[in-house]
Design an enzyme around this catalytic site. Sequence first.
Site, PDB file in Angstrom:
ATOM      1  N   TYR A  43     -12.467  -2.220 -24.572  1.00 51.71           N
ATOM      2  CA  TYR A  43     -13.641  -2.153 -23.921  1.00 51.71           C
ATOM      3  C   TYR A  43     -14.452  -0.685 -24.592  1.00 51.71           C
ATOM      4  O   TYR A  43     -13.724   0.284 -24.424  1.00 51.71           O
ATOM      5  CB  TYR A  43     -13.807  -2.030 -22.448  1.00 51.71           C
ATOM      6  CG  TYR A  43     -13.513  -3.334 -21.875  1.00 51.71           C
ATOM      7  CD1 TYR A  43     -14.414  -4.554 -22.050  1.00 51.71           C
ATOM      8  CD2 TYR A  43     -12.435  -3.369 -20.795  1.00 51.71           C
ATOM      9  CE1 TYR A  43     -13.785  -5.628 -21.359  1.00 51.71           C
ATOM     10  CE2 TYR A  43     -12.277  -4.621 -20.267  1.00 51.71           C
ATOM     11  CZ  TYR A  43     -13.072  -5.453 -20.561  1.00 51.71           C
ATOM     12  OH  TYR A  43     -12.743  -6.669 -20.047  1.00 51.71           O
ATOM     13  N   LYS A  99      11.522   6.944   1.270  1.00 49.79           N
ATOM     14  CA  LYS A  99      10.126   6.616   1.659  1.00 49.79           C
ATOM     15  C   LYS A  99       9.533   5.835   0.597  1.00 49.79           C
ATOM     16  O   LYS A  99       9.828   5.975  -0.528  1.00 49.79           O
ATOM     17  CB  LYS A  99       9.346   7.791   2.194  1.00 49.79           C
ATOM     18  CG  LYS A  99       9.323   8.907   0.818  1.00 49.79           C
ATOM     19  CD  LYS A  99       8.677  10.267   1.218  1.00 49.79           C
ATOM     20  CE  LYS A  99       8.419  11.026   0.278  1.00 49.79           C
ATOM     21  NZ  LYS A  99       8.553  12.565   0.673  1.00 49.79           N
ATOM     22  N   ARG A 145       1.483  21.478   6.609  1.00 48.48           N
ATOM     23  CA  ARG A 145       1.293  19.936   6.558  1.00 48.48           C
ATOM     24  C   ARG A 145       1.962  19.471   7.795  1.00 48.48           C
ATOM     25  O   ARG A 145       1.441  20.212   8.855  1.00 48.48           O
ATOM     26  CB  ARG A 145       2.203  19.382   5.394  1.00 48.48           C
ATOM     27  CG  ARG A 145       1.251  17.857   4.836  1.00 48.48           C
ATOM     28  CD  ARG A 145       2.159  17.557   3.760  1.00 48.48           C
ATOM     29  NE  ARG A 145       3.327  17.295   4.141  1.00 48.48           N
ATOM     30  CZ  ARG A 145       4.343  16.541   3.116  1.00 48.48           C
ATOM     31  NH1 ARG A 145       3.672  16.300   1.592  1.00 48.48           N
ATOM     32  NH2 ARG A 145       5.577  16.205   3.305  1.00 48.48           N
ATOM     33  N   HIS A 181       9.839  21.945   5.308  1.00 45.43           N
ATOM     34  CA  HIS A 181      10.012  21.506   4.102  1.00 45.43           C
ATOM     35  C   HIS A 181       8.965  22.345   3.205  1.00 45.43           C
ATOM     36  O   HIS A 181       8.181  23.076   3.885  1.00 45.43           O
ATOM     37  CB  HIS A 181       9.145  19.985   4.131  1.00 45.43           C
ATOM     38  CG  HIS A 181       8.785  19.327   2.967  1.00 45.43           C
ATOM     39  ND1 HIS A 181      10.076  18.794   2.167  1.00 45.43           N
ATOM     40  CD2 HIS A 181       7.876  18.462   2.417  1.00 45.43           C
ATOM     41  CE1 HIS A 181       9.599  18.031   1.291  1.00 45.43           C
ATOM     42  NE2 HIS A 181       8.447  17.914   1.301  1.00 45.43           N
ATOM     43  N   CYS A 202      -6.904  -1.799 -20.079  1.00 43.26           N
ATOM     44  CA  CYS A 202      -7.631  -2.806 -19.190  1.00 43.26           C
ATOM     45  C   CYS A 202      -6.968  -3.372 -17.875  1.00 43.26           C
ATOM     46  O   CYS A 202      -5.738  -2.876 -17.832  1.00 43.26           O
ATOM     47  CB  CYS A 202      -8.121  -4.058 -19.844  1.00 43.26           C
ATOM     48  SG  CYS A 202      -8.787  -3.702 -21.647  1.00 43.26           S
ATOM     49  N   MET A 203      -7.504  -4.314 -17.111  1.00 39.77           N
ATOM     50  CA  MET A 203      -6.810  -4.774 -16.067  1.00 39.77           C
ATOM     51  C   MET A 203      -5.660  -5.166 -16.226  1.00 39.77           C
ATOM     52  O   MET A 203      -4.584  -4.731 -15.339  1.00 39.77           O
ATOM     53  CB  MET A 203      -7.663  -5.689 -15.295  1.00 39.77           C
ATOM     54  CG  MET A 203      -7.362  -5.969 -13.773  1.00 39.77           C
ATOM     55  SD  MET A 203      -8.299  -6.956 -12.864  1.00 39.77           S
ATOM     56  CE  MET A 203      -9.929  -6.127 -12.465  1.00 39.77           C
ATOM     57  N   ASP A 204      -5.244  -6.275 -17.240  1.00 39.58           N
ATOM     58  CA  ASP A 204      -4.156  -6.934 -17.312  1.00 39.58           C
ATOM     59  C   ASP A 204      -3.642  -6.610 -18.925  1.00 39.58           C
ATOM     60  O   ASP A 204      -2.789  -7.313 -19.131  1.00 39.58           O
ATOM     61  CB  ASP A 204      -4.325  -8.235 -17.429  1.00 39.58           C
ATOM     62  CG  ASP A 204      -5.327  -8.668 -15.958  1.00 39.58           C
ATOM     63  OD1 ASP A 204      -4.214  -8.471 -15.031  1.00 39.58           O
ATOM     64  OD2 ASP A 204      -6.164  -9.077 -15.590  1.00 39.58           O
ATOM     65  N   ARG A 249      17.892  16.983   1.604  1.00 40.75           N
ATOM     66  CA  ARG A 249      17.005  15.638   1.541  1.00 40.75           C
ATOM     67  C   ARG A 249      16.442  15.493   0.089  1.00 40.75           C
ATOM     68  O   ARG A 249      15.378  15.660  -0.008  1.00 40.75           O
ATOM     69  CB  ARG A 249      15.973  15.966   2.601  1.00 40.75           C
ATOM     70  CG  ARG A 249      16.207  16.248   3.939  1.00 40.75           C
ATOM     71  CD  ARG A 249      15.193  16.182   4.858  1.00 40.75           C
ATOM     72  NE  ARG A 249      13.873  16.871   4.247  1.00 40.75           N
ATOM     73  CZ  ARG A 249      13.536  18.217   4.705  1.00 40.75           C
ATOM     74  NH1 ARG A 249      14.411  18.689   5.595  1.00 40.75           N
ATOM     75  NH2 ARG A 249      12.605  18.635   4.133  1.00 40.75           N
TER      76      ARG A 249
HETATM   77  C1  LIG Z   1       9.258  13.548   0.165  1.00 42.52           C
HETATM   78  C2  LIG Z   1      10.109  14.340   0.921  1.00 42.52           C
HETATM   79  C3  LIG Z   1      11.617  14.716   0.607  1.00 42.52           C
HETATM   80  C4  LIG Z   1      12.156  14.553  -0.723  1.00 42.52           C
HETATM   81  O1  LIG Z   1      11.328  15.250  -1.632  1.00 42.52           O
HETATM   82  P1  LIG Z   1      11.727  15.178  -3.184  1.00 42.52           P
HETATM   83  O2  LIG Z   1      10.635  16.214  -3.940  1.00 42.52           O
HETATM   84  O3  LIG Z   1      11.470  13.788  -3.926  1.00 42.52           O
HETATM   85  O4  LIG Z   1      13.358  15.563  -3.454  1.00 42.52           O
HETATM   86  C5  LIG Z   1      12.046  15.577   1.398  1.00 42.52           C
HETATM   87  N1  LIG Z   1      11.831  16.014   2.651  1.00 42.52           N
HETATM   88  C6  LIG Z   1      10.587  15.677   3.112  1.00 42.52           C
HETATM   89  C7  LIG Z   1       9.978  15.836   4.374  1.00 42.52           C
HETATM   90  C8  LIG Z   1       9.591  14.789   2.315  1.00 42.52           C
HETATM   91  O5  LIG Z   1       8.595  14.344   2.696  1.00 42.52           O
END
Ligand SMILES: *Cc1c(COP(=O)(O)O)cnc(C)c1O
Length: 369
Positions: free
Chosen positions: A264, A33, A131, A163, A312-314, A219
């Site tokens: 700055y 992601k 969530r 999760h 700064c910005m850059d 995951r």
């Molecule tokens: C981002 C995410 C993960 C991976 O999490 P990590 O902490 O980066 O391993 C797994 N499952 C879900 C649903 C997530 O949103």
Amino acid sequence: MSIAIRIDYDAITANVRTLRERAADAQVMGVVKADAYGHGLVQAGRAARAGGATWLGTAQPGEALQLREAGDTGRILTWLYGTDGPFDSLVAADIDMSFGSLKVLEAIVEAARAAGRAPRLHLFVDTGLGREGCPLDLLPDLLDRAKQLQDEGVIRMVGMWSHLAWADQPGHPTINRQATVFLVALELAEERGIALEVRHLANSAATLTRPDLHFDLVRPGIAMYGRPPVQDPDGRDFGLVPAMSVTTRVALVKPVHAGQGVSYGHEYTTSRETMLGLVPVGYADGVFRGGGGGRAHVAIRGTRYPIAGRVCMDQFVVDLGPDTEVTEGDEVTLIGPAGPSAGDWADAVGTIDYEILCRFGGLRPKVEA
Ligand SMILES: *Cc1c(COP(=O)(O)O)cnc(C)c1O
């Protein structure tokens, strides 16, 4: 180009191999992601596949579709949308989809009926993160409806998942509590005769520390990019190798007197006659402004220098000291083996590695290392 984001895709492949060994009998989903945590979606996905990831996962459906368009033919799961999908495209592209409510399920079903094709679905259970996902109270009704649709041949229930809230604190009591709720949820599915292909709960931290919670599929995200989310008791970062490095080159070196205010607001003042080095990257390039005031460091010729004064910005400035050999064109390492890690930056600015990687990687084209 003033800033170079280099990605070592072989490191991602090696990290996935390491995680696959940890996962033992469970399959691995490489979580890609947010442009693969800033590492480049398509290339990171390919690297993860090469390391043995039989699944890829994206929050945004657009990223799942992008992977397909780039030629990825493996299993891909996507999960973050409301009733707006885009379910027609996801069904057509054979992307596995998550749902956690009746409304989203019905919206998917509408697209499935229109396409005359039964999509593969994973029911997201909220086991305590608070969530996304279906709370346990609402789960029986959602499962009843899913079973009915499966019997009609409109959908295929292939997964249930959840999760963890506190996986990065092994031993936190919520982890076992969530696991218990997950087992209850799986039992509710089993009671209804819903046979699942994959049950999955573990992110990187749980993949590394809780083999009992691997189920059929793990995951990992952050670990794939070489950043351990928990401390390795053996002090080896679990054998993971950071994939991202961030560098630039010194733009200017000049002598200044003692008492010279720098950048700055003159938050930093030289205490002696010295040499200042100008580093031509700033918050527009992903350098956290909070890293100013000496909190974050960079490395030049093997020496670490705190950022002098404000980012700064850059650009920002470092105080090289009176006797420096640093000169214009020298490489400056913001993140890399020769300098600070993403974790050092996270500690300096009060965030997590994840945000550092996303910020640096998200803004600029990547170069293969
Ligand atoms: C981002 C995410 C993960 C991976 O999490 P990590 O902490 O980066 O391993 C797994 N499952 C879900 C649903 C997530 O949103």
